[in-house]
Design a protein around this motif. Structure first.
Motif, PDB file in Angstrom:
ATOM      1  N   SER A   2      61.238  72.814  -5.043  1.00  0.00           N
ATOM      2  CA  SER A   2      60.640  71.546  -5.472  1.00  0.00           C
ATOM      3  C   SER A   2      59.136  71.718  -5.669  1.00  0.00           C
ATOM      4  O   SER A   2      58.520  72.625  -5.107  1.00  0.00           O
ATOM      5  CB  SER A   2      60.828  70.467  -4.420  1.00  0.00           C
ATOM      6  OG  SER A   2      62.051  70.601  -3.803  1.00  0.00           O
ATOM      7  N   ARG A  36      53.164  67.244  -7.270  1.00  0.00           N
ATOM      8  CA  ARG A  36      53.627  65.853  -7.320  1.00  0.00           C
ATOM      9  C   ARG A  36      52.603  65.033  -6.527  1.00  0.00           C
ATOM     10  O   ARG A  36      52.475  65.207  -5.314  1.00  0.00           O
ATOM     11  CB  ARG A  36      55.015  65.792  -6.672  1.00  0.00           C
ATOM     12  CG  ARG A  36      55.620  64.419  -6.610  1.00  0.00           C
ATOM     13  CD  ARG A  36      57.012  64.475  -5.995  1.00  0.00           C
ATOM     14  NE  ARG A  36      57.512  63.149  -5.687  1.00  0.00           N
ATOM     15  CZ  ARG A  36      58.554  62.894  -4.909  1.00  0.00           C
ATOM     16  NH1 ARG A  36      59.238  63.899  -4.361  1.00  0.00           N
ATOM     17  NH2 ARG A  36      58.944  61.659  -4.675  1.00  0.00           N
ATOM     18  N   GLU A  57      52.803  58.187  -8.956  1.00  0.00           N
ATOM     19  CA  GLU A  57      53.853  57.705  -8.046  1.00  0.00           C
ATOM     20  C   GLU A  57      53.190  56.876  -6.935  1.00  0.00           C
ATOM     21  O   GLU A  57      52.251  57.358  -6.295  1.00  0.00           O
ATOM     22  CB  GLU A  57      54.577  58.911  -7.466  1.00  0.00           C
ATOM     23  CG  GLU A  57      56.015  58.639  -7.194  1.00  0.00           C
ATOM     24  CD  GLU A  57      56.741  59.872  -6.682  1.00  0.00           C
ATOM     25  OE1 GLU A  57      57.489  59.694  -5.719  1.00  0.00           O
ATOM     26  OE2 GLU A  57      56.563  60.973  -7.208  1.00  0.00           O
ATOM     27  N   TRP A  59      53.683  54.694  -3.405  1.00  0.00           N
ATOM     28  CA  TRP A  59      54.539  54.395  -2.253  1.00  0.00           C
ATOM     29  C   TRP A  59      53.914  53.273  -1.427  1.00  0.00           C
ATOM     30  O   TRP A  59      52.712  53.021  -1.501  1.00  0.00           O
ATOM     31  CB  TRP A  59      54.658  55.621  -1.333  1.00  0.00           C
ATOM     32  CG  TRP A  59      55.444  56.776  -1.862  1.00  0.00           C
ATOM     33  CD1 TRP A  59      56.065  56.904  -3.071  1.00  0.00           C
ATOM     34  CD2 TRP A  59      55.674  58.005  -1.154  1.00  0.00           C
ATOM     35  NE1 TRP A  59      56.658  58.136  -3.163  1.00  0.00           N
ATOM     36  CE2 TRP A  59      56.443  58.830  -2.010  1.00  0.00           C
ATOM     37  CE3 TRP A  59      55.312  58.500   0.108  1.00  0.00           C
ATOM     38  CZ2 TRP A  59      56.850  60.119  -1.635  1.00  0.00           C
ATOM     39  CZ3 TRP A  59      55.703  59.776   0.488  1.00  0.00           C
ATOM     40  CH2 TRP A  59      56.480  60.561  -0.379  1.00  0.00           C
ATOM     41  N   SER A  86      57.965  53.525  -5.508  1.00  0.00           N
ATOM     42  CA  SER A  86      59.070  54.485  -5.643  1.00  0.00           C
ATOM     43  C   SER A  86      59.351  55.190  -4.324  1.00  0.00           C
ATOM     44  O   SER A  86      60.180  56.096  -4.270  1.00  0.00           O
ATOM     45  CB  SER A  86      58.748  55.510  -6.723  1.00  0.00           C
ATOM     46  OG  SER A  86      57.562  56.191  -6.374  1.00  0.00           O
ATOM     47  N   GLY A  87      58.647  54.777  -3.278  1.00  0.00           N
ATOM     48  CA  GLY A  87      58.890  55.398  -1.982  1.00  0.00           C
ATOM     49  C   GLY A  87      58.077  54.720  -0.903  1.00  0.00           C
ATOM     50  O   GLY A  87      57.355  53.752  -1.165  1.00  0.00           O
ATOM     51  N   GLU A 111      69.197  54.310  -3.835  1.00  0.00           N
ATOM     52  CA  GLU A 111      69.292  55.730  -4.166  1.00  0.00           C
ATOM     53  C   GLU A 111      68.049  56.141  -4.968  1.00  0.00           C
ATOM     54  O   GLU A 111      67.628  55.414  -5.875  1.00  0.00           O
ATOM     55  CB  GLU A 111      70.559  55.891  -5.037  1.00  0.00           C
ATOM     56  CG  GLU A 111      70.970  57.283  -5.370  1.00  0.00           C
ATOM     57  CD  GLU A 111      71.552  58.017  -4.173  1.00  0.00           C
ATOM     58  OE1 GLU A 111      72.151  57.360  -3.297  1.00  0.00           O
ATOM     59  OE2 GLU A 111      71.389  59.242  -4.145  1.00  0.00           O
ATOM     60  N   GLY A 112      67.452  57.262  -4.614  1.00  0.00           N
ATOM     61  CA  GLY A 112      66.310  57.754  -5.395  1.00  0.00           C
ATOM     62  C   GLY A 112      64.967  57.251  -4.892  1.00  0.00           C
ATOM     63  O   GLY A 112      63.918  57.722  -5.333  1.00  0.00           O
ATOM     64  N   PHE A 113      64.959  56.303  -3.971  1.00  0.00           N
ATOM     65  CA  PHE A 113      63.718  55.794  -3.382  1.00  0.00           C
ATOM     66  C   PHE A 113      63.329  56.753  -2.264  1.00  0.00           C
ATOM     67  O   PHE A 113      64.119  57.035  -1.365  1.00  0.00           O
ATOM     68  CB  PHE A 113      63.959  54.386  -2.846  1.00  0.00           C
ATOM     69  CG  PHE A 113      62.729  53.665  -2.386  1.00  0.00           C
ATOM     70  CD1 PHE A 113      61.953  52.942  -3.283  1.00  0.00           C
ATOM     71  CD2 PHE A 113      62.352  53.695  -1.047  1.00  0.00           C
ATOM     72  CE1 PHE A 113      60.824  52.249  -2.851  1.00  0.00           C
ATOM     73  CE2 PHE A 113      61.226  53.015  -0.615  1.00  0.00           C
ATOM     74  CZ  PHE A 113      60.464  52.289  -1.520  1.00  0.00           C
ATOM     75  N   THR A 114      62.114  57.293  -2.324  1.00  0.00           N
ATOM     76  CA  THR A 114      61.723  58.352  -1.395  1.00  0.00           C
ATOM     77  C   THR A 114      61.249  57.779  -0.054  1.00  0.00           C
ATOM     78  O   THR A 114      60.427  56.864  -0.034  1.00  0.00           O
ATOM     79  CB  THR A 114      60.573  59.190  -2.008  1.00  0.00           C
ATOM     80  OG1 THR A 114      60.981  59.643  -3.294  1.00  0.00           O
ATOM     81  CG2 THR A 114      60.227  60.366  -1.131  1.00  0.00           C
ATOM     82  N   ASP A 134      63.883  61.847   3.046  1.00  0.00           N
ATOM     83  CA  ASP A 134      63.531  62.853   2.033  1.00  0.00           C
ATOM     84  C   ASP A 134      62.505  63.841   2.587  1.00  0.00           C
ATOM     85  O   ASP A 134      62.558  65.033   2.283  1.00  0.00           O
ATOM     86  CB  ASP A 134      62.952  62.159   0.790  1.00  0.00           C
ATOM     87  CG  ASP A 134      63.969  61.212   0.199  1.00  0.00           C
ATOM     88  OD1 ASP A 134      64.863  61.697  -0.503  1.00  0.00           O
ATOM     89  OD2 ASP A 134      63.897  59.997   0.487  1.00  0.00           O
TER      90      ASP A 134
END
Ligand code: G3P
Length: 220
Positions: A2, A36, A57, A59, A86-87, A111-114, A134
């Motif tokens: 990653s 990231r 991104e 959070w 997103s997280g 799903e997909g939320f960090t 995560d």
């Protein structure tokens, strides 16, 4: 593998709230990097930050595992998602919660939320890893906001956390934080087994945050 992750937590620093948060995230978003990049912002500033830096991104710093309804003052995950998060961080040293809170939050987010769960030590990192967030970020509380990076002051807690997390899960990403200030600290964090860092004051207190971000990601 990653992409390396750099999370900048704006906390409630005066230089990183309200209009200052918008300027700061624009500076962060202007740095070109393979890493990231994430900012963790106050719930009050979430929408404004998402609008100011649409490609970054964003959070939350904390969320509560509540649904729609009678939850005065709690931070509702669905509203955070609707406003562009997103997280989230959870269980930060400055906002501790129970292990049940973390488990329920993991069940509540889409799903997909960090979710990045913060740990004060290796034992807490182990317990949190078992819940399969995560990321797990190890941050010794006594080094938070200080001048010496955890990677220098206590490299063993970083490598020990990395090893402990890996014994339990191949999937959970490992971060470290507390006192991280520059690219050399980030490079050492990666050498010690992490995928990146969680930091705050090195950026929020900087006179030129863009230069600091450029340095932080220089080895990535
Ligand atoms: O969430 C990041 C944090 O607790 C570390 O803060 O100021 O030591 O980079 P700082």
């Amino acid at each position: 593998m990653s992409r390396p992750l750099v999370v900048v937590n704006l906390k409630t620093y005066e230089t990183a709230h309200g209009a200052s948060a918008e300027n700061l995230v624009k500076a962060i978003a202007s740095v070109e990097t393979n890493a990231r990049m994430v900012v963790a912002v106050s719930a009050f500033d979430l929408s404004a930050v998402v609008n100011a830096a649409p490609n970054l991104e964003v959070w939350c710093q904390h969320l509560d595992p509540v649904g729609f309804g009678s939850y005065t003052g709690w931070l509702h995950p669905s509203t955070a998602v609707e406003r562009g998060a997103s997280g989230t961080l959870i269980n930060h040293a400055e906002h501790k919660v129970s292990i049940e809170h973390v488990a329920m939050l993991l069940d509540a987010v889409p799903e997909g939320f960090t979710v990045c769960a913060c740990a004060a030590d290796i034992d807490e990192a182990r317990a949190l890893t078992a819940l399969q967030p995560d990321y797990v970020a190890v941050e010794p509380p006594e080094l938070i906001g200080g001048d010496i990076s955890v990677t220098t002051a206590d490299p063993a807690i970083v490598s020990g956390t990395a090893a402990a997390v890996r014994e339990i899960s191949e999937q959970v990403g490992i971060l470290c934080g507390a006192g991280v200030k520059n690219g050399a600290d980030v490079a050492t964090a990666i050498e010690l087994g992490t995928i990146g860092v969680l930091l705050a004051s090195g950026v929020t207190k900087a006179t030129n945050p863009k230069e600091i971000i450029e340095d932080l990601v220089s080895s990535l």
